[in-house]
Scaffold this active site. Structure first.
Site, PDB file in Angstrom:
ATOM      1  CB  SER A 156     198.240  55.768  98.874  1.00 55.91           C
ATOM      2  OG  SER A 156     197.075  56.780  98.741  1.00 55.91           O
ATOM      3  CG  ASP A 193     201.248  48.138  82.994  1.00 60.13           C
ATOM      4  OD1 ASP A 193     201.731  48.903  83.466  1.00 60.13           O
ATOM      5  OD2 ASP A 193     200.141  47.622  82.781  1.00 60.13           O
ATOM      6  CE  LYS A 232     198.111  51.982  96.833  1.00 57.79           C
ATOM      7  NZ  LYS A 232     199.196  51.165  96.429  1.00 57.79           N
ATOM      8  CE1 TYR A 251     194.541  53.134  95.346  1.00 54.62           C
ATOM      9  CE2 TYR A 251     194.481  54.907  96.946  1.00 54.62           C
ATOM     10  CZ  TYR A 251     195.293  54.384  96.054  1.00 54.62           C
ATOM     11  OH  TYR A 251     196.664  54.768  95.532  1.00 54.62           O
ATOM     12  CG  ASP A 286     196.310  39.796  86.759  1.00 57.32           C
ATOM     13  OD1 ASP A 286     196.512  40.178  87.525  1.00 57.32           O
ATOM     14  OD2 ASP A 286     195.384  39.468  86.116  1.00 57.32           O
ATOM     15  CB  VAL A 287     200.491  42.020  90.512  1.00 56.12           C
ATOM     16  CG1 VAL A 287     201.665  42.763  89.659  1.00 56.12           C
ATOM     17  CG2 VAL A 287     199.282  43.126  90.398  1.00 56.12           C
TER      18      VAL A 287
END
Length: 247
Positions: A142, A37, A159, A155, A63-64
């Site tokens: 999502s 995380d 997604k 978003y 941090d991805v």
């Protein structure tokens, strides 16, 4: 035998919410976990709660969107547990706004976390899994990426991109024994959704044929299916977990 007995698993965004719920479901099935995380305190608290149940879990700040950190994250699983068997790309953010009001920064932040972050996870997990002769990746998309939702042009686009990435990577990696699948959750009961105005919550709930929101653990159970040998002949699949919403 538990479904993930002894397997080394990374879950990003696992300090809370759906990521932590997935970690709990996996821990109950014998997984050895890397709880990743961007919030190290949350990751450490989550890892401790899992260890308190008898699971093996370690916290890593990641941090991805930062390549070096994602590469190090994949390496941490191998260093601590000797392998990387499963990656769950769960980390995500929202920056909701109407098209007229959304800034380029808000658009790019969402793209970076969901698309760049998922791609980096895939890239470095696949490199480790290739050496081992196989593995499984579960990407969290999502239902917004299927239907598009107002106020979520960033978003929804991100997604939807996760779905395309899942299918492309699945085709590329199948011959290496690496399976890549995705989940499209619908309305899930989390701290974020519970903070919605009651009228907005009821409006969303009215669109769910099953008449209720999902509990986070219900997403975790589907992730478990995709991560385990129960889905050994599945790759490139996208499973909707929506209670029938947006069929």
């Amino acid at each position: 035998m538990k479904l993930l007995e002894g397997q080394s698993v990374i879950i990003t965004g696992a300090g809370q919410g759906i990521g932590l719920a997935i970690a709990r479901v996996f821990a109950a099935q014998g997984a050895r976990l890397i709880v990743a995380d961007i919030d190290l305190d949350a990751a450490e608290a989550a890892a401790k709660s899992l260890c308190d149940t008898g699971a093996q879990a370690s916290a890593v700040r990641c941090d991805v969107t930062v390549e070096d950190q994602v590469e190090a994250l994949a390496g941490a699983a191998v260093e601590r547990y000797g392998a990387l068997d499963v990656l769950v790309n769960n980390a995500g953010i929202t920056r909701d706004a109407t098209l007229r009001r959304m800034t380029v920064q808000q658009f790019r932040e969402v793209m970076d976390v969901h698309l760049v972050g998922t791609w980096l996870g895939l890239k470095y997990a696949a490199a480790r899994m290739r050496e081992q002769g196989g593995g499984a990746v579960v990407n969290i998309s999502s239902i917004s990426g299927k239907v598009g939702l107002p106020g979520q042009t960033n978003y929804s686009a991100a997604k939807a991109g996760v779905v395309g990435m899942t299918k492309a990577a699945a085709k590329e990696l199948a011959h290496l024994g690496i399976r890549v699948n995705a989940i499209q959750p619908g309305l899930v009961r989390t701290a974020m959704t519970e903070a919605l105005r009651p009228d907005i919550w009821e409006e969303k709930l009215a669109g769910v044929p099953m008449g209720r929101a999902a509990e986070p653990e219900e997403i975790g159970k589907v992730a478990l299916f995709l991560a385990s040998e129960l889905s050994s002949y599945m790759t490139g699949a996208v499973l909707e977990v929506t209670g029938g919403r947006h069929m």
